[in-house]
Design a protein around this motif. Structure first.
Motif, PDB file in Angstrom:
ATOM      1  N   LYS A   9     -20.208 -40.062 -39.019  1.00  0.00           N
ATOM      2  CA  LYS A   9     -19.060 -40.875 -38.638  1.00  0.00           C
ATOM      3  C   LYS A   9     -19.529 -42.243 -38.178  1.00  0.00           C
ATOM      4  CE  LYS A   9     -16.129 -36.953 -37.302  1.00  0.00           C
ATOM      5  NZ  LYS A   9     -15.286 -36.357 -36.235  1.00  0.00           N
ATOM      6  N   LEU A  19     -17.463 -46.954 -42.097  1.00  0.00           N
ATOM      7  CA  LEU A  19     -17.134 -46.067 -43.206  1.00  0.00           C
ATOM      8  C   LEU A  19     -15.629 -45.941 -43.424  1.00  0.00           C
ATOM      9  CD1 LEU A  19     -19.608 -43.115 -42.523  1.00  0.00           C
ATOM     10  CD2 LEU A  19     -19.815 -44.851 -44.317  1.00  0.00           C
ATOM     11  N   GLU A  20     -14.842 -46.271 -42.434  1.00  0.00           N
ATOM     12  CA  GLU A  20     -13.403 -46.040 -42.513  1.00  0.00           C
ATOM     13  C   GLU A  20     -12.754 -46.943 -43.557  1.00  0.00           C
ATOM     14  OE1 GLU A  20     -11.845 -46.455 -38.586  1.00  0.00           O
ATOM     15  OE2 GLU A  20     -13.005 -44.763 -37.785  1.00  0.00           O
ATOM     16  N   ASN A  69     -14.133 -41.685 -44.250  1.00  0.00           N
ATOM     17  CA  ASN A  69     -15.162 -42.269 -45.102  1.00  0.00           C
ATOM     18  C   ASN A  69     -14.664 -42.210 -46.546  1.00  0.00           C
ATOM     19  OD1 ASN A  69     -16.455 -39.969 -46.709  1.00  0.00           O
ATOM     20  ND2 ASN A  69     -16.737 -39.164 -44.627  1.00  0.00           N
ATOM     21  N   VAL A  77     -15.951 -41.009 -49.292  1.00  0.00           N
ATOM     22  CA  VAL A  77     -16.566 -40.020 -50.175  1.00  0.00           C
ATOM     23  C   VAL A  77     -15.751 -38.735 -50.168  1.00  0.00           C
ATOM     24  CG1 VAL A  77     -18.676 -38.760 -50.748  1.00  0.00           C
ATOM     25  CG2 VAL A  77     -18.825 -41.025 -49.660  1.00  0.00           C
ATOM     26  N   GLY A  98     -18.864 -33.328 -44.368  1.00  0.00           N
ATOM     27  CA  GLY A  98     -18.980 -34.775 -44.425  1.00  0.00           C
ATOM     28  C   GLY A  98     -18.080 -35.471 -45.418  1.00  0.00           C
ATOM     29  N   GLY A 149     -14.757 -37.217 -46.813  1.00  0.00           N
ATOM     30  CA  GLY A 149     -13.661 -37.952 -46.201  1.00  0.00           C
ATOM     31  C   GLY A 149     -12.298 -37.493 -46.664  1.00  0.00           C
ATOM     32  N   ALA A 196     -23.074 -35.938 -49.361  1.00  0.00           N
ATOM     33  CA  ALA A 196     -22.040 -36.816 -48.795  1.00  0.00           C
ATOM     34  C   ALA A 196     -22.568 -37.553 -47.574  1.00  0.00           C
ATOM     35  CB  ALA A 196     -20.793 -36.000 -48.442  1.00  0.00           C
ATOM     36  N   GLY A 197     -23.275 -36.844 -46.700  1.00  0.00           N
ATOM     37  CA  GLY A 197     -23.837 -37.480 -45.511  1.00  0.00           C
ATOM     38  C   GLY A 197     -24.875 -38.536 -45.850  1.00  0.00           C
ATOM     39  N   CYS A 226     -23.089 -41.601 -47.021  1.00  0.00           N
ATOM     40  CA  CYS A 226     -22.475 -42.294 -45.885  1.00  0.00           C
ATOM     41  C   CYS A 226     -23.515 -43.062 -45.075  1.00  0.00           C
ATOM     42  CB  CYS A 226     -21.736 -41.298 -44.992  1.00  0.00           C
ATOM     43  SG  CYS A 226     -20.194 -40.687 -45.699  1.00  0.00           S
ATOM     44  N   ARG A 227     -24.681 -42.461 -44.865  1.00  0.00           N
ATOM     45  CA  ARG A 227     -25.735 -43.169 -44.128  1.00  0.00           C
ATOM     46  C   ARG A 227     -26.196 -44.417 -44.874  1.00  0.00           C
ATOM     47  NH1 ARG A 227     -26.767 -37.960 -41.936  1.00  0.00           N
ATOM     48  NH2 ARG A 227     -27.577 -37.172 -43.919  1.00  0.00           N
TER      49      ARG A 227
END
Length: 382
Positions: free
Chosen positions: A46, A50-51, A61, A63, A83, A85, A333-334, A337-338
């Motif tokens: 989070k 990402l939002e 996020n 994804v 993870g 979204g 997914a994580g 996002c990172r």
């Protein structure tokens, strides 16, 4: 651990059996006290950067999980804990249907791809409603809808409308899955007529509702550029909210897997790494023709963070994973996002650095740094 231990075990099974095992495991973890919390700690990422706000919905996020993995919405909260979204369920049909005979899904490890011809196998509308009625706070759910195989094409509108009306109160958005079917090479006017025949009754029903549900149209990579332009024009000229690009492809070009082995598999849609370039090209074309003002969900061949970066740069607002999840595992997914967080932070740092090094407005410079003609003594005896 996934690549070294878990994936070899899953790949030793048929892909549908491995899929059932994954779904069972997710549901089991969700039933354990603290199970979803632990999943979230291990996989979910989070961060404010990402939002996204897309078609009036706020995504944690960008994804999402593509349609086809959780067809009836059995593990919505568990996917979020992994993870994702948002989750798109389906493709759903009004009546349950078993799909095509097995085997019908095949891995191509050399190409990091799969070929599938499930025939929209799913347990139908009522099963999906039963799952969607379960509490899933904070989970954005899209419903991918299609027609039963037994429904004649001329009656397809009735199937789409039945799904749309009955799922309206449960879904956050809808994806109308036209795929390629028989319209890929038809004349533009025929394509427009067939698509609007499906969409117009949905628009009419939505106008009488208290809540607005976005409607997306999912298209095939096998459509030629003229057909894609026609579909984009439909997006511009009607109340359609956006496009999901793309489904799997029938093409078998430039595969590393032995041609005889591919031919033995036979018909089916191919998804995964061989689809990446074409999916990004189509998203870029839609984005350019529509002026970048309509939402696009990019899906197809997104196997890592670089693929997602390219898809977003092409104009996608959100992305979805399917085959990449099968090959890369639950931390995909994580990891994406990172990578997006790192990109956002780097961009912010670059902007800050530019602002700090940029010349200041002359009126705000100290007298010693101002241009000579602008300098004036603080006191004058004249």
């Amino acid at each position: 651990m996934y690549r070294r231990i878990i994936r070899p075990i899953l790949f030793a099974l048929t892909i549908e059996r491995a899929h059932r095992m994954v779904m069972w495991l997710l549901r089991f973890i969700g039933l354990l006290p603290g199970g979803r919390w632990l999943l979230g700690k291990c996989y979910a990422v989070k961060h404010p950067s990402l939002e996204r706000e897309v078609f009036g919905l706020r995504f944690n996020n960008p994804v999402g999980l593509a349609a086809g993995f959780d067809r009836c919405g059995e593990a919505l909260r568990e996917w979020t804990a992994l993870g994702f979204g948002f989750v798109e369920i389906g493709t759903l049909t009004p009546r349950p249907q078993p799909g095509n005979p097995r085997p019908r899904v095949f891995r191509l490890p050399k190409d990091r791809a799969i070929i599938h011809r499930t025939g929209l196998a799913n347990r139908g509308l009522q099963t999906a409603i039963r799952h969607l009625r379960r509490p899933h706070p904070g989970v954005i759910v899209g419903c991918n809808i299609g027609r039963n195989t037994s429904t004649p094409p001329e009656n397809a509108t009735e199937d789409y409308l039945k799904l749309f009306r009955n799922l309206y109160q449960y879904a956050d958005y809808f994806t109308v899955n036209i795929g390629c079917g028989n319209i890929c090479n038809e004349a533009d006017q025929d394509i427009r007529g067939q698509v609007l025949q499906i969409l117009d009754p949905l628009f009419d029903f939505r106008r009488g509702q208290n809540h607005y549900r976005p409607i997306m149209l999912k298209i095939s990579p096998d459509m030629d550029d003229a057909t894609i332009d026609t579909v984009t024009d439909i997006l511009i000229e009607t109340p359609l909210d956006g496009i999901v690009a793309v489904t799997g492809t029938r093409s078998r070009d430039q595969l590393h897997t032995d041609a005889a082995a591919v031919a033995k598999i036979g018909m089916g849609n191919l998804s995964g790494e061989p689809l990446t370039r074409r999916a990004i090209e189509i998203v870029r074309r839609i984005h350019s023709r529509s002026g970048g003002t309509y939402p696009i969900i990019g899906v197809g061949g997104l196997m890592n963070a670089d693929d997602v970066r390219a898809m977003l740069a092409a104009g996608a607002d959100l992305v979805q994973l399917y085959t990449g999840f099968i090959y890369e595992g639950p931390d995909l997914a994580g990891n994406i996002c990172r990578a997006l967080i790192a990109d956002a932070e780097a961009a912010q740092a670059a902007e800050t650095g530019t602002a700090q090094t940029a010349p200041a407005d002359e009126s705000q410079l100290p007298a010693s740094q101002a241009p000579a003609e602008a300098r004036q003594p603080e006191h004058s005896d004249l």
